[in-house]
Scaffold this active site. Structure first.
Site, mmCIF file in Angstrom:
data_model
loop_
_atom_site.group_PDB
_atom_site.id
_atom_site.type_symbol
_atom_site.label_atom_id
_atom_site.label_comp_id
_atom_site.label_asym_id
_atom_site.label_seq_id
_atom_site.Cartn_x
_atom_site.Cartn_y
_atom_site.Cartn_z
ATOM 1 C CG HIS A 13 -2.193 -1.105 0.914
ATOM 2 N ND1 HIS A 13 -3.286 -0.325 0.291
ATOM 3 C CD2 HIS A 13 -2.224 -2.074 1.206
ATOM 4 C CE1 HIS A 13 -4.225 -1.465 0.426
ATOM 5 N NE2 HIS A 13 -3.659 -2.497 1.042
ATOM 6 C CE LYS A 43 -13.879 6.316 -0.533
ATOM 7 N NZ LYS A 43 -13.100 6.342 0.686
ATOM 8 C CE LYS A 76 -2.748 11.019 3.011
ATOM 9 N NZ LYS A 76 -3.430 10.306 1.995
ATOM 10 C CE LYS A 97 -6.333 14.129 -0.193
ATOM 11 N NZ LYS A 97 -6.418 12.928 -0.817
ATOM 12 N NE ARG A 98 -4.820 10.526 9.767
ATOM 13 C CZ ARG A 98 -4.650 9.540 10.820
ATOM 14 N NH1 ARG A 98 -5.349 8.734 10.886
ATOM 15 N NH2 ARG A 98 -3.466 9.612 11.427
ATOM 16 C CB THR A 158 -10.118 5.165 -2.246
ATOM 17 O OG1 THR A 158 -9.910 5.422 -0.978
ATOM 18 C CG2 THR A 158 -9.517 4.002 -2.746
#
Ligand code: IMP
Length: 852
Positions: free
Chosen positions: A391, A694, A588, A582-583, A690
């Site tokens: 992952h 969405k 990110k 998101k986290r 993901t």
């Protein structure tokens, strides 16, 4: 032109919609009136007999619990029939082992899968409650951190919908992912005591209680045939108790099982101290033992080598494999050549990342030490049984356990891993003689000051299949991290691009849009997401576009209401809702978005009549409690929000909000209201993502880098319907090779310089002007995720976003085309690929044994 009245009628119909879908075909026809009456009866019975409440004492929580128990009742028959069918047909089963299952709420999902949403709405309404209020009473099952855990939850839904004989196995954490509060702009964590009021969805199975052993030592002896045998003795033991949650498929009679283990101290263990009169010690040891399943580690994509975490991993893997073997043995006939010869034909075990990889050594230990199978046969069976999904390639996320810790906690497993490694390296040495570097890279044991066990290497060596989770990620694995392994075993490697379940992430979370879609093209998309392609033809239809915009606007108004109530910020539903949820993690790049916000702010300040599109920039996400930089970025966002939102020059042109406690149920509120989806990780760092899927499925356009599944989203929706910017993974790599200099970008770009200087100089925190200097210093000195290199392209791309948004028709067209082209991103497609390509398992339709 449509007649006005008709248009209003259409909008009114859209507005009233709370559910989609028709009566399910899989249940015998009962009139809806009768169904509602039955539900109300059952609900009243549970209130009285399960909860001992009446109309005077029932709380809203009691009402929720009664509804949940009523719905659970309706799953039981199908659950039992499904499990019996798996035995009767003696099917191959797949076991999905995951340390995280980020399920969220279960009630709404069960209702849509059972086709009971409409009837339950009516029943609850007749009893004087609002369904929205009842659903809000449910705690999220937050047994995960982010993508990996939510993927496991989506897979469970798709496995049941595809009628695949499957089980999810994990830990029933007493405390899931922490609650995040924002106090004075800072993240404050509180415990997620989600089981406080009980969990109506689970059923405890005290009869499935297994002993899991730790510590101790290994004794060797020769058996009567002269073979060397090993015994793991003097262990400290913990019991694992099963809790089962039914996982229904979508309107198809299948109900699979998610079995989560809870730690209990063993009686024998307690008695030892009781016998010595040491009551206190007995009690405190009991509490200590039970900490194993107490709390989820709140790290996303970071490895923290804690002993308790290692024990969690082995705890759930050991109990799971004992359960798998119990079930396997039940189905074996005496005629088998040897009792385990058919094991890989009946059992597929999947490792959701390396967290359950100890399972490889555990299955070997059982085959060797308990079942008495020779090494070569045991190894062959093991490799044919396991599959492994990687992952992440972030180095800080790779699990590497210190050998000293590993051999203290699991001495026999350490021996087995050494032996696996020795035999493996012997093979490599034959194929590549004297290639010491290669042996060093491929070894399960990382040499150095502190020897470590590389769980990724163990996973590859012990599995017949290794996959990444997006095309780019799988390519990076083959060319980079796992290159040596790919060279010797190319056939083991494949890609399985992640997916999401459209039942939760469209049908349930966005009934307005789901209903609009179903009205136009029917409901085939609920089980065949490619059916959304039929929407393409309506992208040019002005009436459909109008309806589409109206649904989005209503979702935005609802979110604006939530923001006004909870954060006390008024946001304009006509503004562009720009969402970065998101986290919180440096890779990110929430900071890149922050820099864009500051540069927009400066532009508007400099010219309040500037032609910028009004924006509401929405952030949400949790930072790991020990991740100081990520927590400081949360504070920075909130500090910027305070300044921007209260600046009279800015008016409604820019608003910034941070929504606290991002979770599955919060995602379901935010995503349907988004116009723009921020997917801006440094290329090459996000394995798939993901959230990106969405958002796109709910009609948001993506601004993103060529990273993870963004690339495949671009391929599907078309380059003209997505906003792509920034350095590619290859360009990032070559920047790094050349010696990346963030200062160059600071020197060359006045907007960037101003934004950074303001943050560093205390513009956004007058009371503590130095607070954010470390954030800027880090960007100027190292900038490991190359935020500064992508700033200018990002700003230019956001400019294009703004221009496009002003053209409502063009934007809506793109939004429709995004949804229409999301077929590939259903988790049903992903799971089918795993089932066919890795697990070798087949669907089993469930028909009731009594024929009814
Ligand atoms: P498990 O899969 O062994 O954990 O059992 C789950 C359920 O499958 C049981 O509660 C039974 O309903 C069903 N089951 C267990 N054993 C058999 C069998 O031998 N034949 C048919 N059904 C079974």
């Amino acid at each position: 032109m449509k007649p006005k009245q008709k248009g209003n009628g259409r909008k009114a119909a859209l507005k009233e919609r709370t559910t989609v879908g028709q009566r399910p075909a899989f249940r015998p026809a009962v009139s809806q009136d009768k169904e509602v009456a039955q539900l109300k009866d059952s609900f009243a019975n549970h209130l009285k007999y399960s909860l001992a409440k009446d109309e005077y004492s029932a709380t809203r929580l009691d009402c929720y619990t009664s509804v949940a128990l009523t719905i659970r009742d309706r799953l039981i028959r199908q659950w039992i029939e499904t499990q019996q069918a798996y035995y009767k047909k003696d099917v191959k089963r797949v076991y999905y082992l995951s340390l995280e299952f980020l399920i969220g709420r279960t009630l709404g999902n069960s209702l849509i899968n059972l086709g009971l949403l409409d009837s339950t709405h009516r029943a609850v309404h007749d009893l004087g409650y609002r369904m929205e209020d009842i659903r809000e009473m449910e705690f999220d099952a937050g047994l995960g951190n982010g993508g990996l855990g939510r993927l496991a939850a989506c897979f469970m839904d798709s496995l049941a919908t595809l009628q695949i004989p499957a089980y999810g196995y994990g830990i029933r954490y007493e405390y899931g992912i922490f609650f995040q509060k924002i106090i004075d702009g800072y993240q404050v964590e509180t415990a997620d005591n989600w089981l406080r009021y009980g969990n109506p969805w689970e059923i405890e199975r005290p009869e499935f209680l297994y002993i899991v052993r730790f510590y101790g030592r290994v004794e060797q002896h020769h058996d009567e045939h002269g073979s060397l045998r090993h015994q793991w003795v003097d262990t400290r033991d913990v019991a694992a108790v099963a809790f089962d949650t039914p996982i229904p498929g979508f309107r198809n009679n299948t109900v699979n099982t998610m079995r989560l283990w809870s730690a209990k101290s063993t009686r024998e263990f307690d008695l030892e101290y009781f016998n010595h009169g040491d009551y206190e010690r007995a009690v405190s040891d009991k509490a200590q033992t039970e900490t194993i399943s107490k709390v989820l580690y709140p790290n996303d994509n970071v490895f923290e080598g804690k002993e308790l975490r290692l024990k969690q991993e082995y705890f759930f893997v050991s109990a799971t494999i004992q359960d798998i073997i119990r079930r396997y043995k039940k189905t074996q006939t005496a005629s088998s050549p040897h009792p385990f010869a058919a094991f890989p034909d009946k059992v597929a075990i999947h490792l959701n990342d390396t967290h359950p990889a100890i399972g490889i050594s555990e299955l070997m230990r059982i085959f060797l030490d308990i079942e008495g199978i020779g090494w070569d046969d045991a190894w062959d069976l093991t490799v044919r049984t396991f599959g492994y999904t990687n992952h992440t390639i972030l180095p800080e996320a790779l699990e590497k356990w210190p050998v000293t810790l590993f051999e203290r906690v699991l001495p026999r497993h350490m021996q087995i891993i050494f032996e696996i490694n020795r035999r493996f390296l012997d093979q490599i040495n034959v194929r590549f003689p004297n290639d010491v570097d290669r042996l060093r890279r491929m070894s399960v044991i990382e040499e150095g000051y502190e020897k470590r066990v590389r769980m990724a290497n163990l996973s590859i060596i012990g599995s017949h299949s290794v996959n990444g989770v997006s095309a780019l990620h799988s390519d990076i694995l083959k060319a980079g991290l796992f290159r040596d392994f790919y060279e010797i075993w190319p056939e083991r490697f494949s890609n399985k691009t992640n997916g999401i379940t459209q039942r939760r992430w469209l049908m349930l979370c966005n009934p307005g849009l789901a209903g609009l879609i179903t009205d136009r093209i029917g409901e085939a998309w609920t089980t065949d997401l490619y059916a959304l392609r039929k929407l393409r033809q309506y992208a040019k239809d002005p009436v459909f576009r109008d309806d589409w915009r109206e649904v989005k606007h209503r979702n935005k108004r609802r979110l604006a209401g939530y923001i006004a109530e909870k954060i006390r910020v008024r946001v304009d539903p006509d503004s562009l809702f720009d969402c970065h949820v998101k986290r919180m993690h440096e890779y990110k790049r929430q900071l890149l978005n922050v820099l864009h916000v500051v540069s927009l702010y400066n532009r508007i300040k400099a010219d309040p009549s500037a032609d910028v599109v009004p924006r509401t920039v929405i952030f949400a996400g949790k930072a790991a409690p020990g991740y100081h930089t990520a927590k400081l970025i949360i504070k920075l966002i909130n500090s910027i929000a305070d300044v921007v939102n209260s600046d009279p020059y800015i008016k409604d042109l820019l608003k910034v909000v941070f929504i606290s406690n991002y979770s599955v149920s919060m995602a379901a509120k935010i995503i349907p209201a988004a116009d723009l989806s921020e997917q801006i990780s440094t290329a090459g760092t996000e394995a798939s993502g993901t959230g990106n899927m969405k958002f796109a499925l709910n009609g948001a356009l993506t601004v993103g880098t060529l990273d993870g599944a963004n690339i495949e989203i671009m391929d599907e929706v078309g380059e003209e319907n997505i906003f792509i910017f920034g350095h590619t993974a290859a360009e990032i790599e070559s920047l790094r090779q050349q010696g990346y200099d963030p200062g160059k970008y600071y020197g060359e770009n006045p907007d960037l310089r101003l934004a950074l200087d303001m943050i560093a100089g205390g513009y956004f925190c007058r009371t503590h002007p130095e607070l954010f200097r470390p954030v800027v210093d880090s960007l100027l000195r190292h900038d490991p995720y190359m935020v500064l290199a992508d700033f200018a392209p990002y700003v230019a791309c956001q400019e294009k976003v703004g221009v496009t948004y002003k053209d409502k028709d063009l934007w809506t067209r793109k939004s429709i085309l995004n949804v229409a082209n999301m077929g590939f991103f259903s988790a049903d497609r992903t799971v089918k690929e795993y089932a066919d390509g890795i697990w070798g398992v087949k669907s089993l339709p469930i028909t009731f044994s009594d024929g009814k």
